[in-house]
Design an enzyme around this catalytic site. Structure first.
Site, PDB file in Angstrom:
ATOM      1  N   CYS A 110       5.590  34.028   8.670  1.00 18.00           N
ATOM      2  CA  CYS A 110       5.864  34.460   9.877  1.00 18.00           C
ATOM      3  C   CYS A 110       6.573  33.532  10.886  1.00 18.00           C
ATOM      4  O   CYS A 110       5.998  33.495  12.145  1.00 18.00           O
ATOM      5  CB  CYS A 110       5.181  35.532  10.494  1.00 18.00           C
ATOM      6  SG  CYS A 110       6.115  36.740  11.602  1.00 18.00           S
ATOM      7  N   GLU A 111       7.566  32.650  10.465  1.00 21.64           N
ATOM      8  CA  GLU A 111       8.023  31.760  11.398  1.00 21.64           C
ATOM      9  C   GLU A 111       9.772  31.650  10.999  1.00 21.64           C
ATOM     10  O   GLU A 111       9.930  31.457   9.602  1.00 21.64           O
ATOM     11  CB  GLU A 111       7.498  30.358  11.188  1.00 21.64           C
ATOM     12  CG  GLU A 111       6.181  30.295  11.619  1.00 21.64           C
ATOM     13  CD  GLU A 111       6.045  30.219  13.136  1.00 21.64           C
ATOM     14  OE1 GLU A 111       7.256  29.734  14.139  1.00 21.64           O
ATOM     15  OE2 GLU A 111       5.050  30.499  13.877  1.00 21.64           O
ATOM     16  N   GLU A 151       0.808  -1.182   0.148  1.00 20.97           N
ATOM     17  CA  GLU A 151      -0.006  -0.127   0.100  1.00 20.97           C
ATOM     18  C   GLU A 151       0.970   1.283   0.021  1.00 20.97           C
ATOM     19  O   GLU A 151       0.927   2.153   0.905  1.00 20.97           O
ATOM     20  CB  GLU A 151      -0.987  -0.082   1.141  1.00 20.97           C
ATOM     21  CG  GLU A 151      -0.171  -0.180   2.390  1.00 20.97           C
ATOM     22  CD  GLU A 151      -1.257  -0.070   3.836  1.00 20.97           C
ATOM     23  OE1 GLU A 151      -0.871   0.640   4.656  1.00 20.97           O
ATOM     24  OE2 GLU A 151      -2.411  -0.698   3.531  1.00 20.97           O
ATOM     25  N   PRO A 152       1.555   1.466  -1.214  1.00 24.28           N
ATOM     26  CA  PRO A 152       2.569   2.652  -1.142  1.00 24.28           C
ATOM     27  C   PRO A 152       1.727   4.068  -1.319  1.00 24.28           C
ATOM     28  O   PRO A 152       0.521   4.015  -1.961  1.00 24.28           O
ATOM     29  CB  PRO A 152       3.374   2.405  -2.316  1.00 24.28           C
ATOM     30  CG  PRO A 152       2.449   1.644  -3.337  1.00 24.28           C
ATOM     31  CD  PRO A 152       1.736   0.711  -2.274  1.00 24.28           C
ATOM     32  N   GLY A 153       2.185   5.089  -0.893  1.00 32.19           N
ATOM     33  CA  GLY A 153       1.711   6.355  -1.050  1.00 32.19           C
ATOM     34  C   GLY A 153       2.492   7.087  -2.081  1.00 32.19           C
ATOM     35  O   GLY A 153       2.538   7.531  -2.953  1.00 32.19           O
TER      36      GLY A 153
END
Length: 868
Positions: A815-816, A745-747
């Site tokens: 703003c980080e 079940e790869p994504g």
């Protein structure tokens, strides 16, 4: 035909070639060329070689119950690796029959995988094979070469204080100068080839010089023969200011002193074995580190003439797999002899302490696995002994991050701002070396990569070389190599279409459905895999869901919302095409899934124990935890005690009883160990583990191996070998207790490379030597770099054909401070309006986006063949 060589030359020169430098015929041609150059200059030459790349790893895996292979399979793989090289060299096919037969005999050990004497004999065979093969080809090429058994010249006295394991697997060679031996060897032949890594004890038994000890073999031989120089050729050109495989802005260190080189090697610089400098420093023999494939790069010179360059941090290095031991107790305060008593316990077990810090009620020490081949049994015994003196805590998943350079104490005030990167990180120990050459932090291993990257960016000066210490960056040295690689990324050929698709937008995700189809086709071609499901959390875009379904894949969901989305958006999708694997979801979500007859995976015994009535009479899958996880970052490893997923194998019997009590049939087993894994043996081990668990559950007809299939993010990474994955699964399926279907079940594998993020340049900025390029979107669209420290290739699409000549930090408008998409990227000069492309963003990009700062994330656009 090579010119004739004199029968007696002096002094000796030692040239060592690593495992990546002896694997192909062209490598041996370079070795012969270097030997001829040395002989023609009037020197005798001794070549020291490592095993073919990967051979020692294969042999070492044989001592682990989880990775051990049948002897005949392992032996055949090693034989074939060498036979292919023999065939390319046009040598006698039987040239290695004798050592291969010896290896076969050694591999049939009695099952005592912990016997260090057996381990030493087996692990050393890789170097014996490569050096025997090399001697035959060099002779055929006309060189007057003789094979020298390292066990005749490198003798390592046994030290009972160090323990049997260390004496056999990390032996120390005194390497005293022997002029008579040097004369005798040069009289016998002006050219030698010797296996690295191996040596002998006074009883004639094989011992090893520690993992990576071929460097030490070369420098020990240099000290014994009083050589004029040691040259070490490998797959990197020398020492760098950080690991260049992880930090492309790492700068080549052109000239360093013995003291600095020793400190770098000891603190984690992988290009040089820590003990290799001891013999040559004593004899004042220079060492020159070079790259086999790029002899044009000057490399790193370690010489007695290297002058100190003032107080300066030269490198940021890390060591993982560090064991930290904390000793605590108020009784140790002012207790005479307490440290002597405690250290005596380490001595009794042959364990060498690396770092020490003390306070009135605590002593904390670390053990370096490079100097201490310590296993769980050894740590248990150590804990038992130490507990007689105080309270003991042992942490094994630690790492050290070290700033290495001269005069660290004198520049602490300048380092202050850089050390803010440790804010909100748990620091177990801080150590400032007595020799004033390093400042070291012991931290959780999962933070090490990110911290090294941040520290390097703040502490190491930028630039393109030109001074006597720092040379060019890794990326500057090898950008031509990158340009020469075959162009495979689809977006490099679709530049104009991408510029048109972006149009008047500031930013957009673009997905190429042709790439999704190609990835799905590769997985559908796996003969040992009966069904493939797409893990839709990677990217739930309707067009992608329809594409994978049309390719014959099912859909794996982790929430009912995902399941409803798939059923609503995918034409023709039925509930039988779905698998739902929730985690810590509420009772109502399970009720909804059962009401829709969606196949359900349960990953917690608590669900069966407390909600078993809802599942009565149903078929379910169980998600098991195989006990350890893999992946490119700790936060994507989904197995092991520190991951929240899965039922521990130790609870399987209890879960079986609960299921029987509620009339629940377990028809499938599932495990998922992590993400971004590029080694097929991960799924082989998972199939073995779940296959064993299936013996206890007679109704199991499906084994779901999960996903996590990785895709290369960097140009020097090899893709997942699907052929090897398929072959291994087929072999293991044949040995299962009964026939079952194998699912994947790869994504990310299906969609990552299909997607790119495009964003226009808003501004650029310079702050001292640091340059920034700010683009129209940031962590609100792509949070993976901030969350996982993920690396994505970044290019200036508008200037794709222009060479990179500026180093930028690529940042967004959020703003980080953590709104960084890429650190230290070599790009052409960026201008307002240019289009920046971030590759491999088809997975876990838009699906994890947010409206933080109330900035809209990048919209999604789909293209495919026929859209032009």
């Amino acid at each position: 035909m090579n010119p004739p060589h004199s029968s007696h030359r002096s002094p000796w020169r030692i040239v060592k070639f690593g495992g990546s430098s002896v694997t192909r015929l062209e490598h041996w041609r370079r070795i012969a060329e270097r030997m001829n150059e040395t002989l023609d200059s009037g020197k005798c030459v001794a070549v020291v070689v490592s095993a073919l790349r990967g051979i020692t790893d294969l042999l070492e895996a044989q001592f682990d119950q989880q990775t051990r292979q049948p002897v005949e399979i392992l032996h055949e793989e090693i034989r074939q690796r060498h036979v292919r090289l023999i065939q390319s060299m046009d040598l006698d096919p039987g040239i290695l029959d004798e050592p291969l037969q010896e290896l076969a005999r050694l591999l049939e050990f009695d099952g005592d995988a912990d016997n260090p004497a057996d381990q030493a004999r087996i692990l050393g065979m890789g170097e014996v094979l490569s050096s025997r093969l090399g001697a035959a080809w060099l002779k055929k090429s006309g060189l007057p070469v003789r094979w020298l058994d390292a066990r005749e010249v490198l003798i390592c006295p046994s030290d009972p204080r160090r323990g049997a394991r260390t004496n056999y697997l990390a032996a120390a060679c005194p390497a005293e100068a022997d002029p008579d031996l040097a004369k005798r060897l040069s009289a016998e032949s002006p050219a030698l080839i010797m296996p690295g890594f191996v040596a002998a004890n006074p009883a004639g038994e094989t011992v090893l010089l520690g993992r990576g000890g071929s460097d030490t073999s070369a420098t020990s031989l240099a000290a014994i023969l009083e050589a004029d120089r040691v040259e070490i050729f490998s797959d990197v050109p020398g020492l760098f200011s950080a690991d260049p495989r992880r930090i492309s802005s790492a700068r080549l260190l052109k000239l360093v002193s013995y003291r600095e080189a020793q400190e770098l090697a000891a603190m984690g610089a992988r290009a040089l074995h820590p003990r290799a400098l001891i013999p040559i420093q004593r004899e004042q023999i220079p060492l020159w580190m070079r790259q086999t494939d790029r002899p044009d790069i000057e490399g790193t010179r370690i010489t007695p003439e290297a002058r100190d360059h003032g107080a300066q941090v030269k490198a940021i290095v890390q060591r993982k797999h560090i064991t930290l031991i904390s000793l605590e107790g108020i009784g140790m305060w002012q207790q005479v002899g307490f440290l002597a008593d405690v250290f005596a316990e380490f001595k009794a077990l042959g364990m060498s302490i690396d770092q020490v810090s003390t306070s009135e009620s605590n002593v904390t020490v670390t053990l370096d696995p490079g100097a201490n081949p310590v296993d769980a049994n050894g740590l248990d015994e150590l804990s038992r002994r130490l507990s007689r003196h105080c309270r003991v805590e042992i942490l094994t998943d630690c790492a050290t991050v070290s700033l290495v350079g001269l005069g660290i104490r004198t520049i602490l005030h300048r380092l202050g701002p850089a050390l803010e990167v440790f804010e909100q990180r748990r620091i177990f120990q801080v150590s400032q070396a007595a020799n004033d050459l390093n400042l070291t932090f012991v931290i959780e291993a999962r933070h090490a990569d990110r911290l090294v990257q941040q520290l390097h960016q703040q502490v190491i000066p930028g630039g393109v070389g030109g001074d006597s210490v720092f040379g060019p960056t890794w990326e500057q040295l090898f950008r031509q190599d990158v340009a020469r690689r075959p162009v495979t990324a689809w977006w490099r050929q679709d530049r104009e279409r991408l510029e048109t698709v972006l149009g008047g937008r500031d930013c957009a995700y673009v997905y190429n459905l042709d790439e999704v189809r190609a990835a799905a086709g590769r997985l559908k071609a796996l003969k040992a895999v009966d069904r493939v499901l797409y893990s839709m959390k990677a990217n739930p875009h309707p067009d992608i869901l329809n594409t994978v379904f049309e390719c014959g894949l099912g859909i794996e969901c982790v929430s009912m919302a995902e399941a409803e989305h798939a059923l609503d958006q995918v034409r023709g999708l039925q509930v039988d095409d779905l698998l739902l694997t929730p985690n810590f979801s509420g009772r109502e979500e399970y009720r909804q899934a059962l009401a829709r007859d969606i196949r359900l995976t349960v990953d917690n015994a608590w669900i069966i124990e407390h909600w078993g009535g809802h599942l009565a009479g149903r078929d379910i899958f169980l998600r098991l935890d195989p006990g350890s996880g893999l992946g490119h970052h700790k936060m994507v490893r989904t197995a092991g005690s520190h991951a929240k997923f899965g039922i521990p194998l130790t609870e399987l019997e209890r879960v079986k009883r609960l299921c029987d009590a509620h009339d629940i049939r377990v028809t499938g087993l599932h495990a998922h160990t992590g993400s971004g894994i590029l080694h097929p043996d991960n799924w082989h081990r998972t199939l073995e583990t779940l296959g064993e668990a299936a013996r206890q559950l007679p109704d199991v007809s499906v084994i779901n191996l999960g996903g996590g299939l990785g895709v290369p993010d960097r140009g020097d990474e090899l893709p997942l070998d699907l052929t090897a994955l398929d072959a291994g699964l087929a072999r293991l399926k044949h040995d299962l207790v009964r026939p079952v279907e194998v699912w994947l079940e790869p994504g990310r594998y299906l969609v990552s490379e299909a997607g790119v993020l495009l964003a226009r340049v808003n501004q650029t900025k310079g702050k001292g030597e640091v340059r920034y390029v700010g683009i129209a979107t940031g962590m609100n669209s792509l949070i993976r770099p901030a969350l996982y420290g993920a690396w994505h290739e970044i290019v200036n699409l508008s200037r794709l054909t222009e060479p990179g000549d500026h180093i930028y930090n690529v940042v967004g408008p959020i703003c980080e401070t953590g709104d960084i998409l890429g650190l230290d990227r070599l790009l052409p000069e960026c201008r307002e309006g240019d289009i920046i492309l971030i590759a491999n963003t088809g997975a876990y990009g838009a699906t994890m986006a947010s409206r933080y700062n109330l900035r809209e994330p990048a919209e999604e656009v789909v293209i495919q063949t026929g859209d032009r």
